[in-house]
Design a protein around this motif. Structure first.
Motif, mmCIF file in Angstrom:
data_model
loop_
_atom_site.group_PDB
_atom_site.id
_atom_site.type_symbol
_atom_site.label_atom_id
_atom_site.label_comp_id
_atom_site.label_asym_id
_atom_site.label_seq_id
_atom_site.Cartn_x
_atom_site.Cartn_y
_atom_site.Cartn_z
ATOM 1 N N GLU A 149 53.865 56.715 21.774
ATOM 2 C CA GLU A 149 55.256 56.372 22.092
ATOM 3 C C GLU A 149 56.133 57.293 21.257
ATOM 4 O O GLU A 149 55.887 57.499 20.076
ATOM 5 N N SER A 150 57.151 57.853 21.881
ATOM 6 C CA SER A 150 58.113 58.632 21.119
ATOM 7 C C SER A 150 59.452 58.601 21.832
ATOM 8 O O SER A 150 59.522 58.351 23.037
ATOM 9 N N THR A 151 60.496 58.852 21.064
ATOM 10 C CA THR A 151 61.834 58.854 21.633
ATOM 11 C C THR A 151 62.769 59.623 20.717
ATOM 12 O O THR A 151 62.520 59.764 19.528
ATOM 13 N N THR A 166 66.124 51.801 16.486
ATOM 14 C CA THR A 166 65.258 52.585 17.356
ATOM 15 C C THR A 166 63.798 52.346 16.997
ATOM 16 O O THR A 166 62.953 52.152 17.879
ATOM 17 N N LEU A 223 61.142 50.543 19.498
ATOM 18 C CA LEU A 223 59.977 51.312 19.926
ATOM 19 C C LEU A 223 58.683 50.573 19.601
ATOM 20 O O LEU A 223 57.771 50.491 20.431
ATOM 21 N N ASP A 268 58.395 47.548 21.924
ATOM 22 C CA ASP A 268 57.968 47.972 23.257
ATOM 23 C C ASP A 268 56.469 48.285 23.272
ATOM 24 O O ASP A 268 55.765 47.892 24.196
ATOM 25 N N GLU A 318 58.201 58.877 16.519
ATOM 26 C CA GLU A 318 56.912 58.741 17.193
ATOM 27 C C GLU A 318 56.137 57.624 16.515
ATOM 28 O O GLU A 318 56.228 57.444 15.306
#
Length: 102
Positions: A5-7, A18, A22, A25, A79
């Motif tokens: 997962e990354s954003t 954030t 993350l 989620d 991440e």
């Protein structure tokens, strides 16, 4: 790190939120069900990294995940990976060789 997962951190959202969102989620849970982030790292300190000159990266473990925060091309990226998974620091993204020598 082999992240799953990354954003990028949106400008209207704090870095700490954030991270929490993350991880929630990835864990398929409500963010309020997670242990408080402040048990792991000071959220105010984490949020201040965005404006810190010279910041490059930070890694910590939260709720069973390794969280890596770093500056990439002028943006803050987050991440996460399973904290129990082996970390492959030498891993590079898969690149396609468009030039081949024959």
């Amino acid at each position: 790190m082999n992240s799953f997962e990354s954003t990028s951190v949106p400008t209207e959202t704090s870095l700490s939120m954030t991270v929490i969102n993350l991880v929630a989620d990835a864990d398929d849970t409500d963010p309020v069900e997670l242990a408080p982030l402040y048990d792991t790292i000071d959220p105010d300190l984490l949020d201040s990294l965005v404006d810190s000159p010279g910041f490059s990266s930070l890694e910590f473990t939260y709720h069973g995940y390794t969280v890596a925060v770093g500056e990439v091309n002028g943006e803050i990226e987050v991440e996460i990976a399973d904290a129990n998974a082996p970390i492959d620091d030498a891993a590079e993204p898969d690149l396609v060789d468009t030039e081949s020598s024959t």
